[in-house]
Design a protein around this motif. Structure first.
Motif, mmCIF file in Angstrom:
data_model
loop_
_atom_site.group_PDB
_atom_site.id
_atom_site.type_symbol
_atom_site.label_atom_id
_atom_site.label_comp_id
_atom_site.label_asym_id
_atom_site.label_seq_id
_atom_site.Cartn_x
_atom_site.Cartn_y
_atom_site.Cartn_z
ATOM 1 N N ARG A 249 -0.624 10.149 -5.680
ATOM 2 C CA ARG A 249 -1.977 10.169 -5.095
ATOM 3 C C ARG A 249 -2.638 11.529 -5.232
ATOM 4 N N GLU B 57 -0.984 -0.733 -13.943
ATOM 5 C CA GLU B 57 -0.731 0.007 -12.703
ATOM 6 C C GLU B 57 -0.483 1.455 -13.047
ATOM 7 N N SER B 58 -1.071 2.330 -12.292
ATOM 8 C CA SER B 58 -0.855 3.752 -12.568
ATOM 9 C C SER B 58 0.296 4.278 -11.721
ATOM 10 N N THR C 259 -5.683 3.665 -9.210
ATOM 11 C CA THR C 259 -4.338 3.177 -8.946
ATOM 12 C C THR C 259 -4.070 1.972 -9.854
ATOM 13 N N ARG C 260 -5.144 1.357 -10.311
ATOM 14 C CA ARG C 260 -4.981 0.227 -11.210
ATOM 15 C C ARG C 260 -6.172 0.190 -12.166
ATOM 16 N N ALA D 190 0.964 -2.837 -2.088
ATOM 17 C CA ALA D 190 0.335 -1.551 -1.776
ATOM 18 C C ALA D 190 -0.131 -1.454 -0.340
ATOM 19 N N GLU E 8 -7.023 0.533 -2.481
ATOM 20 C CA GLU E 8 -6.813 0.708 -3.917
ATOM 21 C C GLU E 8 -8.008 1.379 -4.561
#
Ligand code: ATP
Ligand code: ATP
Ligand code: VIB
Ligand code: MG
Ligand code: MG
Lengths: 287, 305, 281, 311, 281
Positions: E251, E246-247, E229-230, E22, E58
């Motif tokens: 964004r 994990e998504s 994001t996670r 990331a 993140e």
């Protein structure tokens, strides 16, 4: 004037302090080592003080009627144990303990009475302030007049001296519980006494112990000083005041040493009980 | 002028009138002295003040001075204005005490601070133990007032002829209600108010000279006070910062004090010896253990001749 | 379905009727209730003209934006706050009398556990005050701590517990004694979904079993809909009742009722009511 | 914002008056009760001496005589309230305050060393508490010796202290004040150590997350959190400082001040004078404690302390 | 969708790889982390063998049953608790060093406002400590209080605020200064859905705008999925990481993304993970 003793004393002090700073930074794993450190550090501090004292008295050639070196005091203690013990019994075991218990008890109960009754709160509290500073040297002769020469008059002085700190601290402590906690007790329709015992007194405990601690030393001073104003011929205050007249300053300091030891142990005991009772208070948890 | 500090043994009262008069009437000034008089009290030990450098000369009683000497503070008697002792034991008549032997089984209140030794000496002469038994006497340390006698907490108490005795009378007990034993009559008197200085200072002739001028002016003051007791009492009152004394009492005190004053400032060696003997015999726990040496000097008083 | 009054205009009257229908007795009855706080900074009107009747055995949820007066209203019922206007009765008495009769149990928004008591002692507190026997105390503490999944933490002190555990302990404390009226201020706010579901079920079960009346503040729309017989939607400053929604759901409510269309429809209506309140702002 | 306006902010006129009445009445009632009991004790305690006096004089007497005479003795065991009041009146209002016979003059002497000693003592107490809370070596080593120092009977060593201070050139007000300091710093140390340690763990943690310095944590957290303790400690400390000032007057020759009055009264058997000095001391203490109480209320109000949580 | 690792067996390794992908830098790196509390009642293992890497930028959520160690883990990162096992680095430093560099802002689970300060003074506290100018303080306090909808309450004391308002004040306090790492412990627990949605949007916006790294504890599955994001799923006693999700969501996330099937699928997976944790119990 000879400056060397002073400079030597300062250097010695600095060294001892540095040693202590180093010691407190150690955090040994074993609890017995920790306990040892807890005793060692104040002991080093105290021994430093004593050595400095001895050195200054000898270094500056201070007259023995002004200040006696610790070594001489120690000899005197060792040679006068029976006298010291008799004085201790008279002053501490009788006057101090009984006066302390009654004085703290009276201050506490008055605080509760004041708390219980808004009438007394407005009428008695301002007058309570009035007895706060009845000066011991004024009160002591009167107490001798009223209660005689023996320990009861000294206990009475102690009662008067310990009353106010207890009163003030308890009153403040009783106001220390939080609003939400008091609301909770309200929802239980808890009676005044239930709320007192289950919420407000525990919350007041840190304040009450403050008073108990302050009073533990105040009681001792009070009893000893009260003996300056008439006693049978035994007691720590009696001994101190007569031996000053005889220029036996070493005996005076021997009594003071006993007083300091007894007072510190008494205070320590109160502090231990405090630790056990108010373990939940942040000041105990973080320390 | 030379500065000089005098430490008194007790609070400002006619007991020290001579010094206050000398200061007030300018006798010290005439001798080129600038004298500062410090009152004392039960919590002032003049010996400590002297040892600590807080005073040049002090008024003290001989027993206390001798005790200090033995403890290592070399104080020396330089003059002895008081020739006689004013110490008495006052008892209530109703207790049945008529003579010292009757003390048996009674409670005696005494001051300490060295005043207990003549009493102890007296009691051992009488063969009365101080253990509080029926065969002996009970000793109590009393404060510096006569309440224990009035409140019947003690059967007898120590009193000065010039002060406490009159307080008893003022309180309402008449001469007939009390019995007074004079320490002098009982042969246990000790020398009271004398002037003392430190031994090493006396090695300096200039200091001796200063002391001589001081003693001379003081004696002049005493003489004046003796002749004018009423005015002397007023001078004392002027110097009392507590504002607690009364003129009546101070005047009477001055008259009594006059009876204790000697003819001159010189120490009478016979009286000195009597005091030392009394102290050495005081009993189990004597205030002095050996004969003192060099505890007085005539160097100062000799210069006045 | 037919019970849901889709028209928000028909409000108070309908709901009151409904509630008095639900059972003969009323437990809480507020008329024209208002409360204004005096602050250093001028008065704050927390409640204004609230009319509400809660019947015996109802489960009433209060929902509304933060600061709208939900807590204040519960506190007025509990006699912890005095209304400055209007009138309120609890069990036909003044709140003060009802409180003295120990008519209710209260779960505060903040846990409010006593730091000098262990968890089990904290839960036993009301029992001690109300004079339950030792054995009874022990038994009840055990049972309620088990109910909130805190078995094993009896001997811990509050500061040794996580936030959610503290909140559960305070719920246990309110459930430990038998009050007919339970007032709960966001009791499940700090709990994860699964514990929350579990406790929701337990609470419904308790309610069904005992016929208690429950006043319940929550921020979760599904929770409100799942639990309640009636949902009171409030709007902020001054707190007013803007909508009263009767739930047509049956008393028996398995967790998956939350996926039924009836459920979702009510939830939607609550959400609409809330949004309307917010736009008032 | 002035003190008074804060204390009574948000009040209608007349509030002050009502509060005053609300306080005055209870005080008056309690006061009358105390005075009544006092009179009873006056008769009881002074009677033996009076009866004795009658017998010595061989005079007849009645109960009314006894009551009357016990309240008019010159050297009573316990003087009657009106005797004390008359003496206080005579020595305050009836005397020029510059006179040595004025009680106000003596009270002022005592008050000045009380205040000086109290201020130094409070400052010293707070400083020591700061040291103890922030320095482990101090915490471990100083506290036990501070305690030990407090068990030393002050009256015993006061003469030596005075002499030593005199020897290094300190005299006058300061030595007396130092004895007040000695007694009064202790309650402040004990209270403030507790107070400085009273912030909640979460509040301390918050300061940690800001990496606040020790000073910042102190001023923004520990100090405000300790204020309730400070005021309580100060009330005790000021009362003890007064006792210390009076005690401190003795080894300085009991020249002037309330302590000198007490002592002189005792030497010359003037009971009434003792009691009036005692009263003056008690009144001073009450006023000082009261002033601190007012300060407490103002500060607590400014800190937004909740109504009812105020003491 | 393709990023969602449907197989819970492939865990730590995959996620770490993902995160280091990331962005270059790692912010938090924990290896074999464990923490045991000593209590009056024996030791309590709050964390056990936690391995985790959080990369710069993140948004990591922690979810798990009450008492599983989420708060404890955040506290370890913040150097408020010392791990008894394993190793942790924050910005490549020890947590203590990072704290001293003021690397993070922290929102506590309980509001923890200072009762003697008004709301605005409370929010200004970190600014005063970090030495912002008067004007800057004023401006920031105004801005952040507005952000959390507390404008108009500047002069109130904490106890004059509702529970939710206090919580918002504490959020404002953490947002008032610029820390690159935000640690938030159930910040929105006491807020109603609408305010919560609003603040969720605001937070995402802030995150997108500033590139902060955020560690976020929540009990709400939708909230976790919407924000992160996670998502780290933890299981209780001893707290372990049982799942890392994990998504795949972009964004840019409008609120109605919550009705998309991707969203619901992740939510489902989180729920499964949670349930698994609970059954461990
Ligand atoms: N003691 C008080 N003094 C002054 N104002 C208060 C007090 N208590 C509450 N308020 C005000 O009253 C209003 C309602 O507060 P209340 O606590 O009832 O809200 P709430 O609906 O419970 O909110 P939340 O969901 O955030 O807990 C708020 O604006 C608050 O600021
Ligand atoms: N100071 C402490 N002393 C002893 N045990 C503690 C302490 N703090 C936390 N614990 C224990 O550690 C475990 C984890 O607590 P933690 O607060 O991290 O949980 P959490 O995941 O944040 O829970 P929640 O969602 O309920 O806030 C709990 O079992 C708790 O009892
Ligand atoms: C330290 C000390 N204090 C008092 C006395 C006894 N004394 C000497 S003069 C006097 C005044 C009498 O009115 C008293 C009581 C003493 N010897 N030593
Ligand atoms: Mg609320
Ligand atoms: Mg937590």
């Amino acid at each position: 004037m000879n400056w060397w003793p002073l400079i030597a004393a300062l250097l010695f002090w600095a060294a001892a302090w540095a040693l202590n700073e180093w010691l407190v930074r150690l955090s040994p794993r074993s609890s017995s080592a920790r306990r040892l450190l807890g005793i060692l550090v104040p002991a080093i501090f105290g021994v430093t003080l004593l050595i400095l004292w001895e050195g200054m008295v000898r270094g500056f050639n201070i007259s023995p009627v002004l200040l006696t070196p610790p070594s001489v005091i120690w000899e005197r203690i060792a040679s006068s144990v029976p006298t010291l013990w008799a004085d201790f019994q008279q002053t501490f075991l009788k006057a101090v303990l009984i006066g302390y218990a009654l004085g703290c008890g009276a201050g506490f109960l008055t605080a509760i009475a004041i708390d219980r009754s808004p009438f007394l709160q407005r009428g008695l509290l301002p007058l309570g302030n009035f007895v706060s500073a009845l000066p011991i040297i004024g009160v002591a002769p009167i107490m001798v007049m009223w209660f005689g020469f023996d320990w009861p008059s000294k206990a009475a002085v102690v009662i008067i001296m310990t009353f106010f700190p207890m009163l003030v601290n308890t009153v403040q402590g009783l106001a220390a519980s939080s609003a939400i906690d008091r609301d909770l007790m309200r929802t239980y329709a808890s009676s005044y006494w239930q709320t007192l015992f289950k919420l407000r007194l525990p919350a007041a405990a840190p304040f009450i112990f403050n008073a108990l601690k302050i009073n533990s030393t105040l009681a001792l001073i009070g009893a000893i000083v009260a003996e300056f104003f008439g006693t049978p011929i035994v007691g720590m205050g009696f001994r101190i005041s007569t031996e000053v007249g005889r220029m036996n300053i070493d005996m005076v300091w021997a009594e003071i040493a006993v007083a300091a030891l007894a007072g510190s142990l008494f205070y320590g005991l109160v502090a231990l009980i405090e630790r056990a009772v108010t373990f939940w208070h942040p000041s105990m948890r973080s320390a | 002028a030379d500065d000089l500090t005098l430490q008194l043994k007790w609070v400002t009262q006619a007991q020290f009138a001579g010094y206050y008069v000398a200061k007030d009437k300018g006798f010290y000034e005439e001798e080129g002295l600038n004298v500062d008089i410090k009152p004392g009290g039960p919590d002032v030990a003049p010996v400590q003040v002297l040892a600590g450098g807080g005073a040049d000369v002090m008024v003290d009683w001989l027993p206390s001075a001798l005790a200090a000497r033995e403890k290592g503070v070399p104080v020396v008697n330089i003059a002895q204005p008081f020739a006689r002792s004013g110490l008495t034991m006052v008892c209530r008549k109703e207790t049945g005490i008529t003579k010292p032997e009757d003390f048996k089984g009674k409670t005696l209140g005494t001051w300490f601070f060295g005043n207990e030794y003549p009493l102890y000496n007296w009691l051992s002469k009488l063969n009365l133990p101080r253990d509080g038994s029926a065969e002996g006497v009970t000793i109590q340390k009393i404060g510096f007032n006569v309440d224990p006698l009035l409140q019947k907490q003690a059967d007898c108490i120590t009193a000065m002829t010039y002060n406490e005795y009159w307080q008893v009378i003022d309180a309402g007990l008449s001469q007939d209600d009390i019995v007074v034993f004079n320490y002098t009559d009982e042969g246990v008197a000790t020398l009271e108010d004398g002037l003392y200085a430190l031994e090493d200072k006396l090695e300096d002739p200039a200091f001796v000279d200063k002391m001589a001028r001081f003693v001379k002016a003081s004696m002049k003051g005493w003489q004046w006070a003796k002749e004018n007791p009423g005015d002397a009492a007023l001078i004392v009152l002027d110097n009392d910062a507590t504002g607690a004394q009364t003129e009546k009492h101070q005047k009477r005190m001055m008259e009594e004090i006059a009876k204790l004053l000697g003819d001159g400032p010189a120490l009478d060696e016979a009286s000195y010896q009597q005091t030392v003997d009394t102290l050495l015999q005081a009993g189990s726990d004597p205030v002095i253990t050996k004969k003192p040496e060099g505890a007085f000097t005539h160097a100062v008083t000799d210069k006045l001749k | 379905m037919d019970h849901v009054n889709a028209n928000p205009a028909i409000r108070q009257e309908a709901s009151q009727e409904a509630s008095s229908k639900a059972s003969g007795e009323t437990v809480v009855e507020a008329r024209g209730l208002g409360l204004t706080f005096e602050t250093n900074d001028g008065p704050v009107q927390a409640l204004s003209n609230v009319d509400l009747v809660i019947g015996k055995g109802e489960f009433v949820s209060f929902i509304g934006p933060s600061g709208c007066g939900k807590t204040t209203f519960l506190r007025v019922i509990a006699d912890l706050e005095q209304p400055t206007e209007g009138d309120i009765r609890v069990n036909g008495m003044t709140p003060a009398e009802a409180r003295r009769k120990r008519a209710y149990g209260y779960v505060f928004q903040a846990a409010g556990l006593f730091p000098w008591r262990t968890i089990e002692q904290n839960v036993a507190l009301p029992l001690e005050i109300m004079g339950y026997s030792r054995a009874e105390q022990k038994e009840r503490v055990f049972r309620t701590l088990d109910l909130v999944n805190l078995a094993g933490f009896e001997k811990k002190f509050p500061w040794q517990l996580s936030g959610g555990m503290q909140q559960r302990a305070s719920i246990a404390r309110a459930l430990a004694f038998d009050a007919d009226l339970l007032l709960m201020d966001e009791p499940f706010g700090a709990l994860d979904e699964i514990v929350r579901d579990h406790l929701n079920e337990q609470l419904l079960d308790l309610w069904a079993r005992t016929g208690k009346t429950i006043g319940f503040v929550t921020h979760s729309i599904p929770e409100a809909v799942y639990l309640s017989t009636r949902i009171i939607v409030m709007s902020p400053r001054p707190g007013r009742v803007t909508d009263v929604i009767e739930s047509p759901l049956p008393r028996e409510r398995p967790l998956d009722i939350r996926e039924t269309p009836e459920f979702l429809q009510i939830a939607h209506r609550v959400r609409e009511g809330l949004r309307a309140g917010h736009s008032d702002d | 914002m002035s003190a008074v306006s804060l204390a009574v902010s948000g009040s209608q006129p007349g509030f002050l008056r009502r509060a005053a009445v609300g306080r005055t009445l209870p005080i008056l009632i309690v006061l009358s009760a105390i005075i009544l009991i006092w009179y009873a004790f006056t008769v009881y305690l002074n009677a033996p001496w009076q009866i004795d006096a009658y017998q010595r004089a061989g005079s007849e007497w009645t109960a009314a005589d006894l009551v009357g005479d016990t309240m008019a003795q010159e050297r009573p065991v316990l003087p009657a309230p009106h005797q004390v009041m008359a003496e206080i009146w005579k020595t305050t209002i009836g005397t020029r305050i510059t006179s040595k016979r004025s009680l106000i003059y003596h009270a002022w002497i005592t008050l000045s060393s009380t205040l000086l000693g109290f201020v130094i003592g409070t400052a010293l107490g707070v400083l020591l508490a700061i040291g103890i809370v922030h320095n482990r070596a101090m915490d471990k080593s100083v506290m036990p010796w501070v305690i030990a120092s407090q068990t030393i009977p002050i009256l015993a060593i006061a003469p030596m202290i005075i002499v030593v201070l005199n020897a290094i050139g300190l005299s006058g007000l300061l030595p007396k004040a130092l004895i007040s300091t000695y007694l009064s710093f202790f309650p402040v140390v004990v209270g403030m150590v507790k107070g400085f340690r009273s912030p909640e763990v979460i509040q301390l943690d918050l300061m940690r997350t800001y990496n606040a310095s020790g000073t910042q944590t102190f001023w923004k957290l520990r100090w405000p959190a300790a204020l309730p303790y400070l005021f309580t400690s100060m009330k005790v400390a000021v009362a003890i400082a007064l006792v210390g000032a009076i005690v401190g007057e003795l080894p300085t020759g009991a020249v002037s001040g309330l302590g000198a009055r007490l002592l002189a009264g005792s030497y010359y058997g003037q009971t009434v004078q003792i009691w009036s000095a005692l009263f003056m001391a008690a009144a001073l203490a009450a006023v000082l404690v009261g002033i601190i109480g007012i300060g407490q209320r103002i500060v607590m109000a400014r800190m937004g302390t909740r109504e009812g949580e105020r003491s």
